[in-house]
Design a protein around this motif. Structure first.
Motif, PDB file in Angstrom:
ATOM      1  N   VAL A   1       7.326  -0.280 -18.693  1.00 24.82           N
ATOM      2  CA  VAL A   1       6.801   0.866 -17.938  1.00 24.82           C
ATOM      3  C   VAL A   1       5.799   0.385 -16.885  1.00 24.82           C
ATOM      4  O   VAL A   1       5.803   0.856 -15.744  1.00 24.82           O
ATOM      5  CB  VAL A   1       6.139   1.877 -18.904  1.00 24.82           C
ATOM      6  N   VAL A   2       4.962  -0.574 -17.266  1.00 28.84           N
ATOM      7  CA  VAL A   2       3.995  -1.138 -16.329  1.00 28.84           C
ATOM      8  C   VAL A   2       4.720  -1.842 -15.182  1.00 28.84           C
ATOM      9  O   VAL A   2       4.344  -1.712 -14.007  1.00 28.84           O
ATOM     10  CB  VAL A   2       3.045  -2.102 -17.075  1.00 28.84           C
ATOM     11  N   ALA A   3       5.785  -2.581 -15.513  1.00 32.50           N
ATOM     12  CA  ALA A   3       6.567  -3.261 -14.478  1.00 32.50           C
ATOM     13  C   ALA A   3       7.216  -2.244 -13.535  1.00 32.50           C
ATOM     14  O   ALA A   3       7.286  -2.464 -12.316  1.00 32.50           O
ATOM     15  CB  ALA A   3       7.641  -4.141 -15.122  1.00 32.50           C
ATOM     16  N   ALA A   4       7.681  -1.119 -14.081  1.00 37.94           N
ATOM     17  CA  ALA A   4       8.312  -0.084 -13.250  1.00 37.94           C
ATOM     18  C   ALA A   4       7.318   0.480 -12.233  1.00 37.94           C
ATOM     19  O   ALA A   4       7.678   0.736 -11.075  1.00 37.94           O
ATOM     20  CB  ALA A   4       8.863   1.029 -14.131  1.00 37.94           C
ATOM     21  N   LEU A   5       6.069   0.675 -12.646  1.00 32.46           N
ATOM     22  CA  LEU A   5       5.052   1.162 -11.709  1.00 32.46           C
ATOM     23  C   LEU A   5       4.829   0.168 -10.571  1.00 32.46           C
ATOM     24  O   LEU A   5       4.651   0.559  -9.412  1.00 32.46           O
ATOM     25  CB  LEU A   5       3.746   1.435 -12.461  1.00 32.46           C
ATOM     26  N   ALA A   6       4.855  -1.144 -10.895  1.00 35.61           N
ATOM     27  CA  ALA A   6       4.700  -2.170  -9.855  1.00 35.61           C
ATOM     28  C   ALA A   6       5.886  -2.140  -8.892  1.00 35.61           C
ATOM     29  O   ALA A   6       5.722  -2.258  -7.666  1.00 35.61           O
ATOM     30  CB  ALA A   6       4.565  -3.548 -10.506  1.00 35.61           C
ATOM     31  N   VAL A   7       7.093  -1.998  -9.435  1.00 34.50           N
ATOM     32  CA  VAL A   7       8.296  -1.912  -8.593  1.00 34.50           C
ATOM     33  C   VAL A   7       8.186  -0.735  -7.629  1.00 34.50           C
ATOM     34  O   VAL A   7       8.464  -0.858  -6.426  1.00 34.50           O
ATOM     35  CB  VAL A   7       9.560  -1.777  -9.474  1.00 34.50           C
ATOM     36  N   LEU A   8       7.774   0.413  -8.149  1.00 31.42           N
ATOM     37  CA  LEU A   8       7.696   1.611  -7.305  1.00 31.42           C
ATOM     38  C   LEU A   8       6.627   1.470  -6.228  1.00 31.42           C
ATOM     39  O   LEU A   8       6.794   1.970  -5.108  1.00 31.42           O
ATOM     40  CB  LEU A   8       7.429   2.836  -8.180  1.00 31.42           C
ATOM     41  N   GLN A   9       5.551   0.744  -6.534  1.00 35.01           N
ATOM     42  CA  GLN A   9       4.529   0.501  -5.502  1.00 35.01           C
ATOM     43  C   GLN A   9       5.110  -0.358  -4.383  1.00 35.01           C
ATOM     44  O   GLN A   9       4.846  -0.114  -3.202  1.00 35.01           O
ATOM     45  CB  GLN A   9       3.310  -0.184  -6.118  1.00 35.01           C
ATOM     46  N   ALA A  10       5.930  -1.361  -4.744  1.00 32.31           N
ATOM     47  CA  ALA A  10       6.574  -2.205  -3.734  1.00 32.31           C
ATOM     48  C   ALA A  10       7.546  -1.389  -2.884  1.00 32.31           C
ATOM     49  O   ALA A  10       7.593  -1.524  -1.649  1.00 32.31           O
ATOM     50  CB  ALA A  10       7.301  -3.367  -4.409  1.00 32.31           C
TER      51      ALA A  10
ATOM     52  N   LEU B   1       0.848  -1.194   0.000  1.00 33.18           N
ATOM     53  CA  LEU B   1       0.000   0.000   0.000  1.00 33.18           C
ATOM     54  C   LEU B   1       0.881   1.240   0.000  1.00 33.18           C
ATOM     55  O   LEU B   1       1.137   1.841   1.045  1.00 33.18           O
ATOM     56  CB  LEU B   1      -0.922  -0.013   1.224  1.00 33.18           C
ATOM     57  N   GLY B   2       1.399   1.615  -1.139  1.00 31.82           N
ATOM     58  CA  GLY B   2       2.221   2.813  -1.229  1.00 31.82           C
ATOM     59  C   GLY B   2       1.382   4.064  -1.283  1.00 31.82           C
ATOM     60  O   GLY B   2       0.165   4.029  -1.505  1.00 31.82           O
ATOM     61  N   ASP B   3       2.055   5.220  -1.093  1.00 40.05           N
ATOM     62  CA  ASP B   3       1.320   6.490  -1.116  1.00 40.05           C
ATOM     63  C   ASP B   3       1.240   7.078  -2.519  1.00 40.05           C
ATOM     64  O   ASP B   3       0.588   8.114  -2.725  1.00 40.05           O
ATOM     65  CB  ASP B   3       1.962   7.507  -0.155  1.00 40.05           C
ATOM     66  N   GLY B   4       1.893   6.447  -3.507  1.00 38.98           N
ATOM     67  CA  GLY B   4       1.795   6.900  -4.890  1.00 38.98           C
ATOM     68  C   GLY B   4       2.767   7.999  -5.268  1.00 38.98           C
ATOM     69  O   GLY B   4       2.826   8.398  -6.437  1.00 38.98           O
ATOM     70  N   ALA B   5       3.565   8.499  -4.314  1.00 44.12           N
ATOM     71  CA  ALA B   5       4.436   9.644  -4.601  1.00 44.12           C
ATOM     72  C   ALA B   5       5.494   9.310  -5.650  1.00 44.12           C
ATOM     73  O   ALA B   5       5.724  10.078  -6.592  1.00 44.12           O
ATOM     74  CB  ALA B   5       5.097  10.125  -3.310  1.00 44.12           C
TER      75      ALA B   5
END
Length: 449
Positions: free
Chosen positions: A61-70, A9-13
């Motif tokens: 790019v989609v994978a990068a968004l998942a990484v950043l959420q983790a 549960l990331g903050d999305g920043a």
């Protein structure tokens, strides 16, 4: 879904900063798939999702968004690729994206030896939220993670199920398991079977970035090789960049490298003024990288290569590919190779050189390649030609050992069976384990990756 996983549960920043820095707008399909993954990662049970998108559709790019959420949620992520070349390309992409965001990035591959490897393994144990990128080295016995929350496997069909299990188990602390995201540009028959039958959710990036042109494909007998070489000369004069892919029927890297070396020498002698480069699996990583950089920069006009370029090469200016002995390759490999061209806005062509006479299956494969560039359509035809793989085991081709069902004959029953299983889980969960033990036995482990 009976297993636990850390809700990410990331903050999305970090994700907002990443998207703001991109030099392009993600497509609607990328945004839709990213939202599906974001929802999965926020749940307290492990995600197991396949992302399929044709080459160039923007899976990374989609994978990068998942990484950043983790990372936002305080976890480590691991991205595993089947070849050094693809892993290095991911490393370069993610370095450009993540370093400005201050996200730690670690490289771990089989070529890392001695003190450098020991240092990387030690750093991984101590590293906080961040990303590690590598090849099979990521699941070796001495590799330990501090808090692995997300596993990403690129070109998943290139790994055996035991290998994917080994990486997943690196994040299994006895109480929870990491989330898993698997990506492919060409689902192969086993992927289709597992999508239909197992807990593998499917996302499709079914939209290419604006301006992309479909690749025109033609099958040409090798008796017209001279004509093809003449076409290369004309293409290079027009400023196009060209791949020539050498394949051999023998599973020998040494022989493939020799064939590529001989072809490069021949073409360099015959194509005056054309700058010819060579890349194959036996080149050291720095040499391969130098050749690919030169090709991308326009310092090489014609790149002769083995199938090492099947994945992980992104040169938008390349618009002509010749695949020698194309009849010897499977559909998935042909589609992947063809995906090295057509990544820019220029019209692209792929010539499949074959040695006649063609057998029935080879003729069908080449016909399918001429008819479509759609990865799922190619996979469905591949399924018809090769038969479904063993569903929850390790066998790749041939008839699946199902007790009663036939994946092709009974395809219409698959959604009904899935609904029946869901109803059974809701109304009589005590019946599930005995049924699984009776029909699937220990092979159920393979359904977890």
């Amino acid at each position: 879904r009976r297993h636990a996983a850390p809700p990410l549960l990331g903050d999305g920043a970090l994700r907002r900063r990443f998207l703001d820095a991109l030099p392009f707008e993600p497509t609607a399909a990328q945004r839709r798939v990213a939202a599906e993954i974001e929802s999965d990662l926020a749940r307290p049970h492990p995600m197991l999702r396949l992302v399929q998108g044709d080459v160039g559709s923007g899976k990374t790019v989609v994978a990068a968004l998942a990484v950043l959420q983790a990372v936002e949620a305080g976890c480590q992520a691991a991205l595993m690729a089947p070849t050094e070349l693809l892993a290095e390309q991911h490393l370069n992409s993610f370095r450009a994206w993540l370093e400005p965001l201050g996200v730690p990035l670690l490289w771990l591959s089989g070529r890392l030896k001695g003190a450098a490897r020991r240092e990387a393994v030690a750093r991984l144990r101590e590293m906080g939220p961040g990303l590690v990128i590598g090849t099979h080295a990521l699941f070796q016995e001495d590799v330990q993670y501090r808090d692995l929350g997300l596993v990403i496997v690129d070109e998943q069909h290139r790994f055996g199920v035991h290998q994917r299990l080994a990486l997943r188990d690196k994040g299994d602390d006895g109480g929870s398991r990491p989330h898993q995201l698997v990506m492919t540009a060409t689902p192969i028959p086993r992927t289709l079977a597992m999508t239909a039958y197992a807990d593998l959710d499917l996302s499709v990036i079914d939209e290419l970035p604006p301006g992309r042109q479909p690749v025109t494909t033609a099958a040409v007998p090798d008796s017209r090789r001279e004509e093809v070489i003449g076409r290369i000369a004309a293409a290079c004069r027009e400023g196009r960049r060209v791949y020539w892919v050498c394949t051999l029927i023998e599973e020998s890297e040494a022989l493939q490298c020799q064939a590529a070396t001989d072809t490069a020498r021949e073409l360099a002698e015959r194509l005056e003024g054309v700058r010819v480069g060579l890349v194959h699996g036996r080149l050291a990583a720095p040499e391969k990288e130098a050749v690919m950089r030169a090709f991308a920069a326009g310092e090489i006009d014609l790149l002769v290569a083995t199938t090492v370029i099947e994945v992980g090469v992104d040169v938008p200016e390349a618009s002509l590919m010749i695949i020698e002995n194309a009849e010897r390759l499977g559909l998935a490999q042909l589609h992947q190779l063809r995906g090295r061209v057509g990544r820019g806005t220029r019209r692209s062509d792929c010539l499949l050189l074959y040695h006649p006479p063609l057998g029935e299956t080879a003729r069908a494969r080449l016909a399918i390649m001429r008819e479509t560039c759609d990865g799922f359509a190619i996979a469905r035809r591949d399924l018809e030609l090769r038969g479904p793989a063993e569903l929850l085991g390790t066998r790749q081709a041939g008839l699946a050992r199902m007790r009663i069902a036939d994946l092709l004959r009974d395809s219409a029953l698959i959604p009904k069976a899935a609904r029946a299983a869901a109803e059974l889980e809701a109304k009589a969960p005590e019946c599930i384990d005995p049924l699984v033990r009776r029909w699937v036995s220990d092979a159920i482990n393979y359904g977890h990756v």
